[in-house]
Write an enzyme that holds these catalytic residues in place. Structure first.
Site, PDB file in Angstrom:
ATOM      1  N   THR A 135       4.058  -5.110  -6.599  1.00  0.00           N
ATOM      2  CA  THR A 135       3.745  -5.883  -4.930  1.00  0.00           C
ATOM      3  C   THR A 135       2.980  -4.752  -3.904  1.00  0.00           C
ATOM      4  O   THR A 135       2.654  -5.481  -2.659  1.00  0.00           O
ATOM      5  CB  THR A 135       4.980  -6.400  -4.448  1.00  0.00           C
ATOM      6  OG1 THR A 135       5.713  -5.511  -4.370  1.00  0.00           O
ATOM      7  CG2 THR A 135       5.615  -7.423  -5.522  1.00  0.00           C
ATOM      8  N   LYS A 136       2.679  -3.630  -4.140  1.00  0.00           N
ATOM      9  CA  LYS A 136       1.922  -2.787  -3.314  1.00  0.00           C
ATOM     10  C   LYS A 136       0.511  -3.463  -3.000  1.00  0.00           C
ATOM     11  O   LYS A 136       0.231  -4.092  -3.839  1.00  0.00           O
ATOM     12  CB  LYS A 136       2.150  -1.510  -3.425  1.00  0.00           C
ATOM     13  CG  LYS A 136       3.298  -0.878  -3.782  1.00  0.00           C
ATOM     14  CD  LYS A 136       4.426  -1.198  -2.640  1.00  0.00           C
ATOM     15  CE  LYS A 136       5.564  -0.687  -2.607  1.00  0.00           C
ATOM     16  NZ  LYS A 136       6.898  -1.163  -1.917  1.00  0.00           N
ATOM     17  N   ASN A 137      -0.287  -2.749  -1.949  1.00  0.00           N
ATOM     18  CA  ASN A 137      -1.578  -3.156  -2.035  1.00  0.00           C
ATOM     19  C   ASN A 137      -2.475  -2.687  -3.231  1.00  0.00           C
ATOM     20  O   ASN A 137      -3.448  -3.519  -3.439  1.00  0.00           O
ATOM     21  CB  ASN A 137      -2.105  -2.444  -0.734  1.00  0.00           C
ATOM     22  CG  ASN A 137      -1.528  -3.095   0.601  1.00  0.00           C
ATOM     23  OD1 ASN A 137      -0.421  -3.212   0.638  1.00  0.00           O
ATOM     24  ND2 ASN A 137      -2.396  -3.179   1.630  1.00  0.00           N
ATOM     25  N   LEU A 138      -2.127  -1.589  -3.860  1.00  0.00           N
ATOM     26  CA  LEU A 138      -2.646  -1.334  -5.000  1.00  0.00           C
ATOM     27  C   LEU A 138      -1.333  -1.349  -5.940  1.00  0.00           C
ATOM     28  O   LEU A 138      -0.792  -0.175  -6.000  1.00  0.00           O
ATOM     29  CB  LEU A 138      -3.180  -0.023  -5.022  1.00  0.00           C
ATOM     30  CG  LEU A 138      -4.012   0.586  -6.243  1.00  0.00           C
ATOM     31  CD1 LEU A 138      -5.095  -0.187  -6.815  1.00  0.00           C
ATOM     32  CD2 LEU A 138      -4.291   2.141  -6.276  1.00  0.00           C
ATOM     33  N   PHE A 193       4.168   0.159  -7.302  1.00  0.00           N
ATOM     34  CA  PHE A 193       5.024  -0.699  -7.601  1.00  0.00           C
ATOM     35  C   PHE A 193       4.067  -2.093  -7.530  1.00  0.00           C
ATOM     36  O   PHE A 193       3.100  -2.486  -6.638  1.00  0.00           O
ATOM     37  CB  PHE A 193       6.172  -1.142  -6.516  1.00  0.00           C
ATOM     38  CG  PHE A 193       7.144  -2.224  -7.133  1.00  0.00           C
ATOM     39  CD1 PHE A 193       8.175  -2.027  -7.931  1.00  0.00           C
ATOM     40  CD2 PHE A 193       7.291  -3.520  -6.280  1.00  0.00           C
ATOM     41  CE1 PHE A 193       9.060  -2.729  -8.610  1.00  0.00           C
ATOM     42  CE2 PHE A 193       8.022  -4.500  -6.609  1.00  0.00           C
ATOM     43  CZ  PHE A 193       8.876  -3.982  -7.717  1.00  0.00           C
TER      44      PHE A 193
END
Length: 387
Positions: free
Chosen positions: A186-189, A184
């Protein structure tokens, strides 16, 4: 004062804008938007990064969890132990396969499953445990795997918020039987849309997941479509555009995770003088990747509106946009009323839901912005008793 968002994706995209534009245009010109080398190359690169032999891309982190349960033949009459303090997708997929989620309480310091409570929740119907590495902090996988091994249970790691996190120098998603990831935005990746992946060292599981993610469709050795469907599956493919974007971003992930860590450490330093706050704690054997920097604000007034909510509102008026993950635990959600959980049954989880507040944190956040967050928090907290 300038407004500080909880996350700003534009800053990282500005750094790689030309790389993204070139790669995405190449995919568009290729005319190959589903599958192909863009997907298989990313799957191999991500498997190498996590430290496993197999990675299967899919449509979302939710689907990764669902596919994991399906591949393990977990379904009607089975039970899966998990946390109540997480996004609903973790439990939702258990319900979708016909199994029963069994919620247990959390550790007050890490927000992860309380390992001391797991064995009491195990029954003859328990088939798996789904730990969530919440806010980027890994759970104690050494203890968890020992419990699972004693009771012959699968461990499916929910790594949605913890891409790159480590336990004893092993990346999460490589320690349990299956790891599930969300990309998603907004995840770190993060992808530029929905995307996910499943990791494992079991080739048979990977084969089964690939079958399930594409309508249960049998693929011939030359990869031509056979139109023979072996099981009831679903459409959960990772598309070529998202895979291409993720390949580029994966090269920067360690750099961005380090920036998150440095920002979290700076928060620890500048917020330490505020005794009304409970700052996040980390386990020495683990490496957090700080998907969120989540503090706790104890409810000192015992009013209809929580102290946390009052402070969050005031911060917003001052330009600091914070988030609450999660205001209502899963065991108290309307959709799970039939399970029979009562308020007060998971007290640590319920208290956390009333106190947590996630402050702005993302790669590229400026020192001055963090100082503004701290200044505004101090100002908001000044009215609290005994501050």
């Amino acid at each position: 004062m300038k407004q500080i968002p909880p996350v700003d994706l534009t800053r990282q995209h500005e750094l790689i804008e030309q790389e993204l534009a070139t790669a995405v245009l190449a995919v568009l010109k290729s005319g190959r938007y589903i599958g192909g080398t863009a997907v298989t190359d990313f799957e191999q690169q991500f498997a190498n990064y996590i430290g496993v032999s197999e990675c299967v891309g899919c449509n979302s982190g939710t689907d990764a969890l669902y596919l994991a349960l399906r591949a393990l033949n977990i379904g009607q009459g089975d039970e899966v132990i998990t946390t109540s303090f997480t996004f609903i997708a973790t439990a939702e997929v258990i319900t979708r396969v016909g199994a029963k989620p069994v919620f247990i309480d959390i550790n007050p310091d890490t927000f992860n499953l309380d390992l001391n409570l797991i064995e009491a929740a195990i029954t003859e119907r328990t088939k798996a445990i789904i730990p969530v590495h919440l806010f980027g902090q890994p759970i104690d996988m050494t203890r968890l795997m020992a419990i699972a091994d004693r009771h012959n249970l699968y461990v499916i790691e929910d790594c949605a918020q913890a891409i790159g996190a480590e336990w004893h120098n092993h990346k999460v998603g490589s320690i349990g039987y299956i790891g599930c990831f969300s990309f998603f935005p907004t995840k770190n990746l993060g992808a530029c849309g929905d995307a996910g992946a499943l990791t494992t060292n079991d080739q048979n599981i990977a084969v089964q997941v690939r079958l399930l993610r594409e309508h249960g469709l049998e693929r011939k050795s030359d990869q031509k479509i056979s139109y023979r469907h072996l099981v009831t599956g679903l459409n959960s493919r990772l598309d070529a555009l998202q895979a291409t974007i993720l390949q580029i971003k994966l090269r920067y992930l360690e750099q961005w995770n380090q920036q998150r860590t440095e920002a979290a450490q700076y928060y620890q330093q500048i917020l330490q003088p505020l005794p009304a706050l409970k700052l996040p704690k980390t386990l020495l054997e683990g490496k957090s990747v700080w998907n969120q920097y989540t503090i706790r604000i104890p409810d000192l007034f015992n009013q209809s509106e929580l102290t946390r909510d009052l402070i969050r509102s005031q911060l917003g008026q001052m330009g600091v946009i914070s988030m609450v993950y999660y205001p209502l635990p899963l065991h108290l959600q309307p959709v799970y009323q039939s399970l029979g959980y009562q308020k007060g049954q998971l007290p640590v989880c319920e208290q956390a839901a009333q106190e947590v507040l996630s402050l702005p944190l993302f790669p590229g956040i400026e020192t001055e912005e963090q100082q503004q967050v701290a200044y505004c928090l101090k100002d908001c907290l000044s009215f609290l008793p005994n501050h």
